[in-house]
Design a protein around this motif. Sequence first.
Motif, mmCIF file in Angstrom:
data_model
loop_
_atom_site.group_PDB
_atom_site.id
_atom_site.type_symbol
_atom_site.label_atom_id
_atom_site.label_comp_id
_atom_site.label_asym_id
_atom_site.label_seq_id
_atom_site.Cartn_x
_atom_site.Cartn_y
_atom_site.Cartn_z
ATOM 1 N N ALA A 153 0.833 -1.198 0.000
ATOM 2 C CA ALA A 153 0.000 0.000 0.000
ATOM 3 C C ALA A 153 0.872 1.254 0.000
ATOM 4 O O ALA A 153 0.584 2.228 -0.717
ATOM 5 C CB ALA A 153 -0.922 -0.010 1.220
ATOM 6 N N LEU A 154 1.939 1.238 0.782
ATOM 7 C CA LEU A 154 2.862 2.364 0.797
ATOM 8 C C LEU A 154 3.520 2.530 -0.569
ATOM 9 O O LEU A 154 3.678 3.651 -1.069
ATOM 10 C CB LEU A 154 3.931 2.143 1.871
ATOM 11 N N GLY A 155 3.890 1.417 -1.181
ATOM 12 C CA GLY A 155 4.508 1.478 -2.504
ATOM 13 C C GLY A 155 3.583 2.080 -3.539
ATOM 14 O O GLY A 155 4.002 2.874 -4.392
ATOM 15 N N VAL A 156 2.298 1.712 -3.487
ATOM 16 C CA VAL A 156 1.323 2.282 -4.414
ATOM 17 C C VAL A 156 1.249 3.795 -4.235
ATOM 18 O O VAL A 156 1.251 4.560 -5.211
ATOM 19 C CB VAL A 156 -0.069 1.646 -4.195
ATOM 20 N N GLY A 157 1.204 4.245 -2.990
ATOM 21 C CA GLY A 157 1.130 5.679 -2.723
ATOM 22 C C GLY A 157 2.338 6.428 -3.247
ATOM 23 O O GLY A 157 2.209 7.503 -3.846
ATOM 24 N N VAL A 158 3.522 5.869 -3.045
ATOM 25 C CA VAL A 158 4.747 6.514 -3.521
ATOM 26 C C VAL A 158 4.773 6.563 -5.048
ATOM 27 O O VAL A 158 5.143 7.578 -5.651
ATOM 28 C CB VAL A 158 5.987 5.764 -2.988
ATOM 29 N N ALA A 159 4.367 5.461 -5.683
ATOM 30 C CA ALA A 159 4.363 5.419 -7.143
ATOM 31 C C ALA A 159 3.374 6.423 -7.726
ATOM 32 O O ALA A 159 3.671 7.097 -8.727
ATOM 33 C CB ALA A 159 4.016 4.006 -7.626
ATOM 34 N N VAL A 160 2.203 6.544 -7.117
ATOM 35 C CA VAL A 160 1.221 7.526 -7.595
ATOM 36 C C VAL A 160 1.759 8.933 -7.427
ATOM 37 O O VAL A 160 1.578 9.799 -8.302
ATOM 38 C CB VAL A 160 -0.110 7.353 -6.833
ATOM 39 N N LEU A 161 2.443 9.200 -6.326
ATOM 40 C CA LEU A 161 3.059 10.505 -6.120
ATOM 41 C C LEU A 161 4.071 10.793 -7.225
ATOM 42 O O LEU A 161 4.148 11.914 -7.744
ATOM 43 C CB LEU A 161 3.746 10.554 -4.751
ATOM 44 N N GLY A 162 4.834 9.767 -7.607
ATOM 45 C CA GLY A 162 5.793 9.942 -8.692
ATOM 46 C C GLY A 162 5.119 10.292 -10.004
ATOM 47 O O GLY A 162 5.604 11.143 -10.765
ATOM 48 N N LEU A 163 3.987 9.642 -10.284
ATOM 49 C CA LEU A 163 3.238 9.955 -11.507
ATOM 50 C C LEU A 163 2.754 11.405 -11.487
ATOM 51 O O LEU A 163 2.767 12.092 -12.518
ATOM 52 C CB LEU A 163 2.050 9.014 -11.653
ATOM 53 N N VAL A 164 2.304 11.866 -10.322
ATOM 54 C CA VAL A 164 1.853 13.256 -10.208
ATOM 55 C C VAL A 164 3.005 14.213 -10.491
ATOM 56 O O VAL A 164 2.841 15.228 -11.185
ATOM 57 C CB VAL A 164 1.270 13.510 -8.810
ATOM 58 N N VAL A 165 4.197 13.893 -9.983
ATOM 59 C CA VAL A 165 5.365 14.747 -10.203
ATOM 60 C C VAL A 165 5.722 14.794 -11.685
ATOM 61 O O VAL A 165 5.970 15.872 -12.247
ATOM 62 C CB VAL A 165 6.562 14.246 -9.373
ATOM 63 N N VAL A 166 5.756 13.638 -12.339
ATOM 64 C CA VAL A 166 6.074 13.601 -13.760
ATOM 65 C C VAL A 166 5.012 14.343 -14.559
ATOM 66 O O VAL A 166 5.319 15.116 -15.478
ATOM 67 C CB VAL A 166 6.203 12.150 -14.264
ATOM 68 N N GLY A 167 3.743 14.112 -14.218
ATOM 69 C CA GLY A 167 2.667 14.796 -14.921
ATOM 70 C C GLY A 167 2.764 16.299 -14.761
ATOM 71 O O GLY A 167 2.555 17.051 -15.720
ATOM 72 N N ALA A 168 3.100 16.751 -13.538
ATOM 73 C CA ALA A 168 3.234 18.191 -13.303
ATOM 74 C C ALA A 168 4.393 18.770 -14.101
ATOM 75 O O ALA A 168 4.324 19.902 -14.591
ATOM 76 C CB ALA A 168 3.440 18.442 -11.807
ATOM 77 N N SER A 169 5.461 18.006 -14.259
ATOM 78 C CA SER A 169 6.611 18.488 -15.018
ATOM 79 C C SER A 169 6.304 18.613 -16.499
ATOM 80 O O SER A 169 6.944 19.385 -17.215
ATOM 81 C CB SER A 169 7.809 17.552 -14.820
ATOM 82 N N ARG A 170 5.309 17.827 -16.978
ATOM 83 C CA ARG A 170 4.942 17.874 -18.392
ATOM 84 C C ARG A 170 3.813 18.849 -18.668
ATOM 85 O O ARG A 170 3.525 19.141 -19.823
ATOM 86 C CB ARG A 170 4.507 16.484 -18.874
ATOM 87 N N ALA A 171 3.155 19.332 -17.623
ATOM 88 C CA ALA A 171 2.005 20.223 -17.802
ATOM 89 C C ALA A 171 2.480 21.662 -17.916
ATOM 90 O O ALA A 171 3.060 22.208 -16.983
ATOM 91 C CB ALA A 171 1.038 20.069 -16.627
ATOM 92 N N ASP A 172 2.254 22.267 -19.078
ATOM 93 C CA ASP A 172 2.609 23.669 -19.258
ATOM 94 C C ASP A 172 1.374 24.489 -19.631
ATOM 95 O O ASP A 172 1.480 25.559 -20.226
ATOM 96 C CB ASP A 172 3.674 23.812 -20.346
#
Length: 211
Positions: free
Chosen positions: A40-59
């Motif tokens: 469960a912790l791993g899922v949360g960390v991975a989702v956080l990573g996706l949010v970070v990558v998505g934010a870096s691509r959002a302009d």
Amino acid sequence: MPSVAGFPAGLASLVLQASAPFTVLLGVLLLGERLTPRRALGVGVAVLGLVVVGASRADGSAGQLVPFLLVVLGAFGWAIGNLSSRLAAPPNPLHLTLWMSVVPPLPMLAVSLLVEGPAEIGAALATSGTAAALPAWLGLAYTVVLGTVVGSGIWVWLMARHPAGVVAPFSMLVPVVGISAAWWALGERPTVLELGGGALVVGGAPGAPRP
């Protein structure tokens, strides 16, 4: 930065690791597999990573965010395939892999007709016998033989014999090769934020085998 459909190829191999948390969650919801606190912790960390990558691509434009979401959707599709392979539990994984390979060309041809058009497809076929097309043929041979028959065959064999949440995290090896190859062959240089988010996705891929 070179990219495929608006998204860097190396970074795509990183974001695709979202298939691991997707596989774990779907395994819990659909197969009744146990979700441990560690996973469960791993899922949360991975989702956080996706949010970070998505934010870096959002302009502020869909041209940057939509390709990212399409790659995430591809990871979700991969997760569904993982569970399907586990449920099928084929006695001969190679046979299942070959049968699965019969279907994808049909929707891919339909998408190609819509996006590229008959003229582009005809031109590609007309020049397929030239020396310039040799790299494409080599890439196709690699995808068919190593990527599909060998790689997918081994993956299906593992999925049929072990819990989906245990096998899926081994896909973390994909971005190591993907980013390195894209850096060497395409000159791609991912940003620090993209690498940081990707590290969270890979590091959070849950269900790794216990030592």
